[in-house]
Structure formats: structure tokens, C-alpha cells
Design an enzyme around this catalytic site. Sequence first.
Site, PDB file in Angstrom:
ATOM      1  N   PHE A   4     -19.926 -48.767 113.344  1.00 10.56           N
ATOM      2  CA  PHE A   4     -20.583 -48.026 114.341  1.00 10.56           C
ATOM      3  C   PHE A   4     -20.140 -48.357 115.486  1.00 10.56           C
ATOM      4  O   PHE A   4     -21.097 -48.446 116.451  1.00 10.56           O
ATOM      5  CB  PHE A   4     -21.961 -48.048 114.140  1.00 10.56           C
ATOM      6  CG  PHE A   4     -22.480 -47.386 112.937  1.00 10.56           C
ATOM      7  CD1 PHE A   4     -22.896 -48.137 111.905  1.00 10.56           C
ATOM      8  CD2 PHE A   4     -22.886 -46.005 112.839  1.00 10.56           C
ATOM      9  CE1 PHE A   4     -23.125 -47.615 110.580  1.00 10.56           C
ATOM     10  CE2 PHE A   4     -23.285 -45.775 111.580  1.00 10.56           C
ATOM     11  CZ  PHE A   4     -23.534 -46.304 110.639  1.00 10.56           C
ATOM     12  N   ASP A   6     -26.894 -59.264 104.321  1.00 10.37           N
ATOM     13  CA  ASP A   6     -25.607 -58.717 104.280  1.00 10.37           C
ATOM     14  C   ASP A   6     -24.459 -59.780 104.620  1.00 10.37           C
ATOM     15  O   ASP A   6     -23.715 -59.617 105.431  1.00 10.37           O
ATOM     16  CB  ASP A   6     -25.409 -57.618 105.473  1.00 10.37           C
ATOM     17  CG  ASP A   6     -24.352 -56.757 105.174  1.00 10.37           C
ATOM     18  OD1 ASP A   6     -24.142 -56.001 106.152  1.00 10.37           O
ATOM     19  OD2 ASP A   6     -23.644 -56.758 104.070  1.00 10.37           O
ATOM     20  N   ASN A  39     -18.954 -60.570 108.063  1.00  9.18           N
ATOM     21  CA  ASN A  39     -20.138 -60.735 109.034  1.00  9.18           C
ATOM     22  C   ASN A  39     -20.230 -62.170 109.631  1.00  9.18           C
ATOM     23  O   ASN A  39     -21.354 -62.669 110.169  1.00  9.18           O
ATOM     24  CB  ASN A  39     -21.292 -60.586 108.440  1.00  9.18           C
ATOM     25  CG  ASN A  39     -21.711 -59.081 108.152  1.00  9.18           C
ATOM     26  OD1 ASN A  39     -20.760 -58.113 108.884  1.00  9.18           O
ATOM     27  ND2 ASN A  39     -22.364 -58.534 107.292  1.00  9.18           N
ATOM     28  N   ASP A  82     -24.135 -59.594 113.134  1.00  7.54           N
ATOM     29  CA  ASP A  82     -24.493 -58.597 112.612  1.00  7.54           C
ATOM     30  C   ASP A  82     -25.768 -58.477 111.609  1.00  7.54           C
ATOM     31  O   ASP A  82     -25.752 -58.089 110.362  1.00  7.54           O
ATOM     32  CB  ASP A  82     -23.424 -57.792 111.729  1.00  7.54           C
ATOM     33  CG  ASP A  82     -23.490 -56.514 111.699  1.00  7.54           C
ATOM     34  OD1 ASP A  82     -22.525 -55.582 111.227  1.00  7.54           O
ATOM     35  OD2 ASP A  82     -24.576 -55.933 112.036  1.00  7.54           O
TER      36      ASP A  82
HETATM   37  C1  LIG Z   1     -14.764 -59.357 116.600  1.00  7.95           C
HETATM   38  N1  LIG Z   1     -15.213 -60.594 117.477  1.00  7.95           N
HETATM   39  N2  LIG Z   1     -14.302 -61.256 117.886  1.00  7.95           N
HETATM   40  C2  LIG Z   1     -14.921 -62.307 118.408  1.00  7.95           C
HETATM   41  C3  LIG Z   1     -16.276 -62.199 118.653  1.00  7.95           C
HETATM   42  N3  LIG Z   1     -17.280 -62.678 119.188  1.00  7.95           N
HETATM   43  C4  LIG Z   1     -18.530 -62.123 119.029  1.00  7.95           C
HETATM   44  N4  LIG Z   1     -18.606 -60.864 118.478  1.00  7.95           N
HETATM   45  C5  LIG Z   1     -17.740 -60.337 117.574  1.00  7.95           C
HETATM   46  N5  LIG Z   1     -18.018 -59.053 117.243  1.00  7.95           N
HETATM   47  C6  LIG Z   1     -19.230 -58.816 117.019  1.00  7.95           C
HETATM   48  C7  LIG Z   1     -19.961 -59.030 115.859  1.00  7.95           C
HETATM   49  C8  LIG Z   1     -21.363 -58.256 115.730  1.00  7.95           C
HETATM   50  C9  LIG Z   1     -22.515 -59.077 116.047  1.00  7.95           C
HETATM   51  N6  LIG Z   1     -23.498 -58.445 115.939  1.00  7.95           N
HETATM   52  C10 LIG Z   1     -23.377 -57.093 115.429  1.00  7.95           C
HETATM   53  N7  LIG Z   1     -24.327 -56.205 115.366  1.00  7.95           N
HETATM   54  C11 LIG Z   1     -24.048 -54.878 114.903  1.00  7.95           C
HETATM   55  O1  LIG Z   1     -22.886 -54.318 114.720  1.00  7.95           O
HETATM   56  N8  LIG Z   1     -25.105 -53.909 114.666  1.00  7.95           N
HETATM   57  C12 LIG Z   1     -24.965 -52.864 114.440  1.00  7.95           C
HETATM   58  C13 LIG Z   1     -24.363 -51.932 115.102  1.00  7.95           C
HETATM   59  C14 LIG Z   1     -24.235 -50.516 114.655  1.00  7.95           C
HETATM   60  C15 LIG Z   1     -25.147 -50.162 113.420  1.00  7.95           C
HETATM   61  C16 LIG Z   1     -25.808 -51.115 112.865  1.00  7.95           C
HETATM   62  C17 LIG Z   1     -26.723 -50.638 111.726  1.00  7.95           C
HETATM   63  F1  LIG Z   1     -27.931 -50.288 112.131  1.00  7.95           F
HETATM   64  F2  LIG Z   1     -26.113 -49.680 111.054  1.00  7.95           F
HETATM   65  F3  LIG Z   1     -26.768 -51.785 110.861  1.00  7.95           F
HETATM   66  C18 LIG Z   1     -25.951 -52.353 113.264  1.00  7.95           C
HETATM   67  S1  LIG Z   1     -21.660 -56.615 115.386  1.00  7.95           S
HETATM   68  C19 LIG Z   1     -16.450 -60.858 118.008  1.00  7.95           C
END
Ligand SMILES: Cn1ncc2ncnc(NCCc3cnc(NC(=O)Nc4cccc(C(F)(F)F)c4)s3)c21
Length: 274
Positions: free
Chosen positions: A25, A139, A144, A157
Amino acid sequence: PAYGQPYQWSTRDFEMGAPLGRGKFGRVYLARERTSNFIVAMKVMFKAELEKGNVQRQVLREIEIQTRLKHPNILRLLTWFHDDSRIYLALEIASEGELYKHLRNSPQRRFEEPRAAKYTYQVADALEYCHLNNVIHRDLKPENILLTSSDDVKLADFGWSAHTISNKRKTLCGTLDYLPPEMVDGHIYDHSVDHWCLGILCYEFLVGCAPFESNDNEKTYEKIRRLEVYYPSHMSSGAKDLISKLLRKSNNGRITLVEVMKHHWVKENMAIRN
Ligand SMILES: Cn1ncc2ncnc(NCCc3cnc(NC(=O)Nc4cccc(C(F)(F)F)c4)s3)c21
């Protein structure tokens, strides 16, 4: 801002940089906060896509959960904001990125036992903290988990996480390899689903693939139900002992996360590494 009102962050506060990765997403970018030069990972999601995926409630739940969790092995959600078309999550940066890339690029596509033991310990520690805060991650998988420049892992995530009160079935998407038997059979589940996933994760660290992987979903379900785990000859007896105590059909038969952190295989291998 008006006195006593929390500052409202916006895109104006950040200089957006290189893309770091993409999820289902939305994409993640390097970003720098203009006044402090503080570097963050900015997850940008389109509201329209979240509405189409019907996941906006999950994102809000994730925000509510993640802003409360503060642990060295959990990626911090620093702040969030939205404009007319997008939602932004300003996340702590984990400069080595997604752990599964390091797993896939390792020789023999697997981690040596000391490295696997250290990460298993840190994930168990993060999960214990989540459970103490009534949060199930649900998950857990190498995609993740992120890695810092000091070779520490960060659980990330929490989009699929839940408070322990809600036993909503996890809509089946993404990999089935990590589904515990009680979820495959649609039974109610509790925080011990994370114990099962930790067993799968530890196996994947040591072998390079999940124990019940197969190219056909029905076969994966069957393997999970029959609990058919093949341990390669290179795996030590200590590792087999730990994994076999996590991959138990009955959720109350699985060892606790504190016992994982105290397990002789974890302690012996962490002594080697640090
Ligand atoms: C790649 N990368 N490289 C270095 C680095 N440092 C930090 N972070 C990174 N990446 C991001 C990691 C994430 C943390 N929390 C997330 N949360 C999320 O994506 N939530 C989310 C979004 C849309 C829909 C849904 C749902 F509802 F469908 F579940 C949930 S993604 C990095």
C-alpha cells in the site's frame, strides 16, 4: 501552533529523498526533517488505495498501537500526518533495510547459528514487550523485520497487529507459510500465534526457507496441519530443540518467549557472537 496544542507536522517539514522500498500500500522514502536534519523513513500511502483495499481502519489501529510501543527492537512510529490524498507515517530509520534481503544474499541463503540466535532473541524480546502491552503482531516474517547499522533487528509493520481482545480472523493475504494451525482451521487464537511464527522465523533464518513451504496452498495447509517439519543435517540439536518447542500444534504447548530468551541454544550462540 496555538499554545498547548501539539505541533501539526506536514510535508513542508520534510525534504523527501531516495525511495527505500515499496509495500503493498505505498512506498517508503528517505526523508529529512528540515530544521533538525533528522533522518526518517517516510511511508507514503494513497487514501484511495487504502479505501480500495478497505484497510484504512487497520492503518489507524496501527498508528494507535505503534505510537504507544517503545522498545529497542520495535521500529518507532515517530509521527504521522495526512494531506488531501495521502497518509504519511514518519518512521525511525533502520539503515540496513529489510532483513530478508540479507537472508537471501547470505552464503547458502541462510544465517550462521550465532547470527540467527541473536535475531531470534531480539524478536522474542520485542514480542514479549508487545504481549505485555496486549498487542499481537500476527504478521511476523523476514519481510517485516528491519536491520539497523549496529546489526540489531527492528520489528515493523504493525498493520496486521491487533489488541489481544479482538479475535478477528486474519484475512488470508500474503504468505500462508507463517499461519499457525489454529488460524488455518479458523479457530480463535491468542498471542501464542506469535510464538508459532517465531518458530517459523527461526527455522527460516537457519534453513533459508519456511518449513511448510510448497507451491500449492492446499499442500501448505496440509503440511501445517500434519506439522511435517524437515530438519536439515546442518542444523544443531539445540536449534532443533528450540524450534520443535515453538512449532507445537496446541498453542499452550508452545514454550514462552522468556523461555526462548533463556534457551541454551540462544544463550550459547549469543555468547559466541557478542
Ligand atoms: C525499507 N526500509 N529501509 C529502511 C527502512 N527504515 C524504516 N522503515 C522502512 N520501511 C518501512 C517499514 C514499515 C514500518 N511500518 C510500516 N507500516 C505499514 O506499512 N502499515 C501499513 C501501511 C498500509 C496498509 C496497512 C494495512 F492496514 F493494510 F495493514 C498497514 S511499513 C525501511
